[in-house]
Motif scaffolding. Structure first.
Motif, PDB file in Angstrom:
ATOM      1  N   THR A 128       0.837  -1.191   0.000  1.00  0.00           N
ATOM      2  CA  THR A 128       0.000   0.000   0.000  1.00  0.00           C
ATOM      3  C   THR A 128       0.885   1.260   0.000  1.00  0.00           C
ATOM      4  O   THR A 128       1.868   1.307   0.737  1.00  0.00           O
ATOM      5  CB  THR A 128      -0.905   0.013   1.256  1.00  0.00           C
ATOM      6  N   PRO A 129       0.627   2.259  -0.835  1.00  0.00           N
ATOM      7  CA  PRO A 129      -0.584   2.511  -1.630  1.00  0.00           C
ATOM      8  C   PRO A 129      -0.619   1.819  -2.991  1.00  0.00           C
ATOM      9  O   PRO A 129      -1.548   2.005  -3.770  1.00  0.00           O
ATOM     10  CB  PRO A 129      -0.541   4.023  -1.818  1.00  0.00           C
ATOM     11  N   TYR A 130       0.427   1.026  -3.314  1.00  0.00           N
ATOM     12  CA  TYR A 130       0.402   0.297  -4.575  1.00  0.00           C
ATOM     13  C   TYR A 130      -0.508  -0.926  -4.481  1.00  0.00           C
ATOM     14  O   TYR A 130      -0.747  -1.468  -3.402  1.00  0.00           O
ATOM     15  CB  TYR A 130       1.809  -0.198  -4.931  1.00  0.00           C
ATOM     16  N   SER A 131      -0.985  -1.338  -5.617  1.00  0.00           N
ATOM     17  CA  SER A 131      -1.581  -2.660  -5.782  1.00  0.00           C
ATOM     18  C   SER A 131      -0.880  -3.316  -6.965  1.00  0.00           C
ATOM     19  O   SER A 131      -0.464  -2.637  -7.911  1.00  0.00           O
ATOM     20  CB  SER A 131      -3.084  -2.567  -6.068  1.00  0.00           C
ATOM     21  N   TYR A 132      -0.735  -4.624  -6.885  1.00  0.00           N
ATOM     22  CA  TYR A 132      -0.175  -5.370  -8.009  1.00  0.00           C
ATOM     23  C   TYR A 132      -1.351  -5.902  -8.808  1.00  0.00           C
ATOM     24  O   TYR A 132      -2.194  -6.635  -8.279  1.00  0.00           O
ATOM     25  CB  TYR A 132       0.708  -6.507  -7.496  1.00  0.00           C
ATOM     26  N   LYS A 133      -1.438  -5.528 -10.083  1.00  0.00           N
ATOM     27  CA  LYS A 133      -2.649  -5.775 -10.872  1.00  0.00           C
ATOM     28  C   LYS A 133      -2.356  -6.673 -12.070  1.00  0.00           C
ATOM     29  O   LYS A 133      -1.264  -6.642 -12.630  1.00  0.00           O
ATOM     30  CB  LYS A 133      -3.227  -4.449 -11.365  1.00  0.00           C
ATOM     31  N   MET A 134      -3.381  -7.418 -12.473  1.00  0.00           N
ATOM     32  CA  MET A 134      -3.272  -8.278 -13.638  1.00  0.00           C
ATOM     33  C   MET A 134      -4.399  -7.981 -14.613  1.00  0.00           C
ATOM     34  O   MET A 134      -5.564  -7.853 -14.223  1.00  0.00           O
ATOM     35  CB  MET A 134      -3.323  -9.753 -13.247  1.00  0.00           C
ATOM     36  N   ILE A 135      -4.029  -7.869 -15.882  1.00  0.00           N
ATOM     37  CA  ILE A 135      -4.999  -7.712 -16.968  1.00  0.00           C
ATOM     38  C   ILE A 135      -4.814  -8.865 -17.944  1.00  0.00           C
ATOM     39  O   ILE A 135      -3.700  -9.133 -18.394  1.00  0.00           O
ATOM     40  CB  ILE A 135      -4.807  -6.365 -17.698  1.00  0.00           C
ATOM     41  N   LYS A 136      -5.898  -9.543 -18.278  1.00  0.00           N
ATOM     42  CA  LYS A 136      -5.851 -10.606 -19.268  1.00  0.00           C
ATOM     43  C   LYS A 136      -5.827 -10.008 -20.674  1.00  0.00           C
ATOM     44  O   LYS A 136      -6.495  -9.006 -20.938  1.00  0.00           O
ATOM     45  CB  LYS A 136      -7.061 -11.534 -19.121  1.00  0.00           C
ATOM     46  N   GLY A 137      -5.070 -10.672 -21.558  1.00  0.00           N
ATOM     47  CA  GLY A 137      -4.939 -10.168 -22.917  1.00  0.00           C
ATOM     48  C   GLY A 137      -6.282  -9.964 -23.595  1.00  0.00           C
ATOM     49  O   GLY A 137      -6.547  -8.910 -24.181  1.00  0.00           O
ATOM     50  N   ILE A 138      -7.179 -10.947 -23.494  1.00  0.00           N
ATOM     51  CA  ILE A 138      -8.461 -10.853 -24.183  1.00  0.00           C
ATOM     52  C   ILE A 138      -9.285  -9.679 -23.685  1.00  0.00           C
ATOM     53  O   ILE A 138     -10.017  -9.039 -24.461  1.00  0.00           O
ATOM     54  CB  ILE A 138      -9.255 -12.183 -24.042  1.00  0.00           C
ATOM     55  N   ASP A 139      -9.174  -9.359 -22.398  1.00  0.00           N
ATOM     56  CA  ASP A 139      -9.942  -8.240 -21.842  1.00  0.00           C
ATOM     57  C   ASP A 139      -9.443  -6.908 -22.393  1.00  0.00           C
ATOM     58  O   ASP A 139     -10.249  -6.011 -22.703  1.00  0.00           O
ATOM     59  CB  ASP A 139      -9.855  -8.238 -20.314  1.00  0.00           C
ATOM     60  N   LEU A 140      -8.130  -6.774 -22.521  1.00  0.00           N
ATOM     61  CA  LEU A 140      -7.592  -5.538 -23.101  1.00  0.00           C
ATOM     62  C   LEU A 140      -7.970  -5.430 -24.580  1.00  0.00           C
ATOM     63  O   LEU A 140      -8.362  -4.361 -25.051  1.00  0.00           O
ATOM     64  CB  LEU A 140      -6.070  -5.482 -22.949  1.00  0.00           C
ATOM     65  N   TYR A 141      -7.847  -6.545 -25.308  1.00  0.00           N
ATOM     66  CA  TYR A 141      -8.183  -6.514 -26.733  1.00  0.00           C
ATOM     67  C   TYR A 141      -9.639  -6.086 -26.936  1.00  0.00           C
ATOM     68  O   TYR A 141      -9.938  -5.216 -27.767  1.00  0.00           O
ATOM     69  CB  TYR A 141      -7.967  -7.893 -27.370  1.00  0.00           C
ATOM     70  N   GLU A 142     -10.543  -6.693 -26.190  1.00  0.00           N
ATOM     71  CA  GLU A 142     -11.961  -6.366 -26.342  1.00  0.00           C
ATOM     72  C   GLU A 142     -12.229  -4.912 -25.963  1.00  0.00           C
ATOM     73  O   GLU A 142     -13.017  -4.220 -26.624  1.00  0.00           O
ATOM     74  CB  GLU A 142     -12.817  -7.295 -25.484  1.00  0.00           C
ATOM     75  N   TYR A 143     -11.568  -4.449 -24.918  1.00  0.00           N
ATOM     76  CA  TYR A 143     -11.762  -3.070 -24.449  1.00  0.00           C
ATOM     77  C   TYR A 143     -11.322  -2.060 -25.516  1.00  0.00           C
ATOM     78  O   TYR A 143     -12.060  -1.128 -25.845  1.00  0.00           O
ATOM     79  CB  TYR A 143     -10.965  -2.873 -23.160  1.00  0.00           C
ATOM     80  N   ILE A 144     -10.131  -2.262 -26.075  1.00  0.00           N
ATOM     81  CA  ILE A 144      -9.604  -1.317 -27.063  1.00  0.00           C
ATOM     82  C   ILE A 144     -10.360  -1.436 -28.388  1.00  0.00           C
ATOM     83  O   ILE A 144     -10.697  -0.418 -29.011  1.00  0.00           O
ATOM     84  CB  ILE A 144      -8.099  -1.537 -27.296  1.00  0.00           C
ATOM     85  N   PHE A 145     -10.652  -2.662 -28.817  1.00  0.00           N
ATOM     86  CA  PHE A 145     -11.345  -2.816 -30.104  1.00  0.00           C
ATOM     87  C   PHE A 145     -12.792  -2.335 -30.037  1.00  0.00           C
ATOM     88  O   PHE A 145     -13.355  -1.919 -31.054  1.00  0.00           O
ATOM     89  CB  PHE A 145     -11.254  -4.262 -30.593  1.00  0.00           C
ATOM     90  N   ASN A 146     -13.405  -2.336 -28.866  1.00  0.00           N
ATOM     91  CA  ASN A 146     -14.715  -1.707 -28.717  1.00  0.00           C
ATOM     92  C   ASN A 146     -14.610  -0.202 -28.941  1.00  0.00           C
ATOM     93  O   ASN A 146     -15.491   0.409 -29.564  1.00  0.00           O
ATOM     94  CB  ASN A 146     -15.295  -1.984 -27.325  1.00  0.00           C
ATOM     95  N   LEU A 147     -13.526   0.406 -28.449  1.00  0.00           N
ATOM     96  CA  LEU A 147     -13.293   1.825 -28.696  1.00  0.00           C
ATOM     97  C   LEU A 147     -13.081   2.087 -30.187  1.00  0.00           C
ATOM     98  O   LEU A 147     -13.576   3.068 -30.740  1.00  0.00           O
ATOM     99  CB  LEU A 147     -12.071   2.303 -27.916  1.00  0.00           C
ATOM    100  N   ILE A 148     -12.325   1.200 -30.828  1.00  0.00           N
ATOM    101  CA  ILE A 148     -12.049   1.351 -32.256  1.00  0.00           C
ATOM    102  C   ILE A 148     -13.356   1.337 -33.056  1.00  0.00           C
ATOM    103  O   ILE A 148     -13.549   2.142 -33.977  1.00  0.00           O
ATOM    104  CB  ILE A 148     -11.100   0.231 -32.732  1.00  0.00           C
ATOM    105  N   GLN A 149     -14.271   0.441 -32.699  1.00  0.00           N
ATOM    106  CA  GLN A 149     -15.537   0.350 -33.417  1.00  0.00           C
ATOM    107  C   GLN A 149     -16.382   1.601 -33.259  1.00  0.00           C
ATOM    108  O   GLN A 149     -17.234   1.900 -34.105  1.00  0.00           O
ATOM    109  CB  GLN A 149     -16.305  -0.880 -32.931  1.00  0.00           C
ATOM    110  N   GLN A 150     -16.142   2.352 -32.186  1.00  0.00           N
ATOM    111  CA  GLN A 150     -16.882   3.588 -31.971  1.00  0.00           C
ATOM    112  C   GLN A 150     -16.274   4.779 -32.701  1.00  0.00           C
ATOM    113  O   GLN A 150     -16.828   5.874 -32.678  1.00  0.00           O
ATOM    114  CB  GLN A 150     -16.952   3.889 -30.469  1.00  0.00           C
ATOM    115  N   ASN A 151     -15.129   4.553 -33.351  1.00  0.00           N
ATOM    116  CA  ASN A 151     -14.443   5.628 -34.073  1.00  0.00           C
ATOM    117  C   ASN A 151     -14.336   5.244 -35.551  1.00  0.00           C
ATOM    118  O   ASN A 151     -13.457   4.463 -35.932  1.00  0.00           O
ATOM    119  CB  ASN A 151     -13.044   5.856 -33.480  1.00  0.00           C
ATOM    120  N   PRO A 152     -15.216   5.767 -36.392  1.00  0.00           N
ATOM    121  CA  PRO A 152     -15.221   5.388 -37.812  1.00  0.00           C
ATOM    122  C   PRO A 152     -13.954   5.782 -38.569  1.00  0.00           C
ATOM    123  O   PRO A 152     -13.728   5.278 -39.668  1.00  0.00           O
ATOM    124  CB  PRO A 152     -16.442   6.138 -38.364  1.00  0.00           C
TER     125      PRO A 152
END
Length: 382
Positions: free
Chosen positions: A82-106
């Motif tokens: 503390t105050p840090y946290s050690y965090k994990m992000i799964k590859g598929i979750d990041l891909y879906e998150y960013i590509f959803n943004l991409i789809q919103q930008n023509p």
């Protein structure tokens, strides 16, 4: 030949984080952007971990830990970070998150294709794929070519290579509140070898057998060591839910010197990986933010941008890699010395390249003196 303002060759972490930052700014709404990758990014092919004291990407963080453990054959240390946290992000979750943004930008287009060649023509770039040719004002290349490093000897290359198993065990052996940062109690075999353990519950965890060394192992060797470790910690029955493997380049090679005014290398291809640890996410995020800010100020001359020059942390990493390359068998002792001050928060701050000179000295003082002095003399005396 269709023209774009920006083309991304490869859509790895660095490209996706840069696209993310672009999507937050109105400056890029009228810019045409093309992403080219031979993979569609629809599988969970990796995980990224980082320490953080903010809410960076909390929406897709799958697990975080407020304690870490550091283990050797003679000691087992555990700290609250503390105050840090050690965090994990799964590859598929990041891909879906960013590509959803991409789809919103023509204005942003993704093309599943393999890039064959990139050329800076002076006033624009030409990108050739297997089936098409495109032009752009600027190309961001994240396709790493190891021969650029292996063809020279001035900057040694280590590799952080690993195989990981996500397992579910019969016995409730894991402390779900504590991430085991490094467990050096495994046999070293004249290398730097450790087990990396991220528990999700008392019965579920990711175990990665990891090396910092020059040469890779056979797949069977990694997996046998994972089996040995599972048995060692008291598990008699388990199932493997998922597997992952990776190989991250660890080098202080000045990749940015290969940039031109219109071709910018990013990610591992641009030296965005933290050389001394192989950690990628946090540094890539900072680099992406800086790059996007520079794009909004000017769009040429990136080969000499100040953000890519050699700072004190680049030199620290250079010496660290020199030492570990020449003395790979002392890795366990080196990291033990680094953490002996019982202040992991200072270590995290140092590895995030946010420390003052005084704080740098506090960290460096714990490192073994003779190997680093030899490495320093080697760099000072041609």
């Amino acid at each position: 030949m269709k023209h774009y303002n920006y083309i991304f060759s490869g859509t790895g972490l660095a490209a996706l984080l840069t696209i993310y930052e672009m999507s937050l700014s109105s400056y890029f709404k009228e810019k045409t952007i093309l992403l080219i990758d031979k993979e569609s990014k629809k599988t969970n092919d990796r995980t990224w971990c980082f320490w953080d004291e903010t809410h960076l990407f909390d929406a897709i963080v799958s697990k975080k830990w407020d304690k870490i453990a550091f283990i050797t054959s003679s000691e087992n240390k555990k700290w609250s970070i503390t105050p840090y946290s050690y965090k994990m992000i799964k590859g598929i979750d990041l891909y879906e998150y960013i590509f959803n943004l991409i789809q919103q930008n023509p204005n942003i287009t993704f093309l599943k294709e393999e890039v064959l060649h990139i050329e800076d023509l002076g006033n624009q770039c030409k990108v050739t794929t297997k089936s098409s040719t495109f032009s752009s004002d600027i190309v961001f290349n994240s396709i790493f070519k190891p021969e650029r490093v292996t063809s020279q000897k001035k900057y040694p290359l280590l590799q952080q290579h690993f195989i990981g198993w996500f397992i579910k065990s019969k016995e409730p052996v894991f402390d779900s509140e504590t991430a085991t940062f490094m467990d050096f109690s495994v046999k070293q075999n004249n290398n730097t070898r450790f087990m990396y353990l991220l528990p999700f519950s008392k019965n579920e965890a990711l175990l990665e057998y990891t090396l910092f060394s020059s040469e890779l192992l056979k797949k069977e060797e990694y997996e046998q060591e994972i089996k040995n470790y599972i048995q060692k910690i008291g598990i008699t029955a388990y199932e493997i839910i998922e597997k992952e493997q990776g190989n991250i380049p660890m080098t202080s090679f000045p990749f940015w010197e290969q940039n031109t005014n219109n071709i910018i290398h990013i990610g591992s291809a641009g030296g965005w990986t933290k050389a001394s640890t192989g950690y990628t996410f946090k540094k890539a995020y900072k680099k992406a933010k800086n790059l996007v800010q520079l794009l909004q100020k000017k769009e040429i001359g990136f080969s000499n941008q100040k953000e890519l020059t050699k700072d004190k942390f680049w030199y620290y990493d250079l010496l660290f890699i020199d030492v570990l390359y020449q003395n790979n068998e002392i890795g366990a002792q080196l990291f033990s010395d680094l953490f002996q001050g019982d202040n992991p928060k200072l270590i995290f701050k140092f590895l995030d390249e946010e420390t003052t000179v005084l704080e740098d000295l506090q960290v460096i003082w714990n490192c073994p003196k003779i190997p680093f002095l030899k490495a320093l003399l080697y760099r000072l005396i041609p």
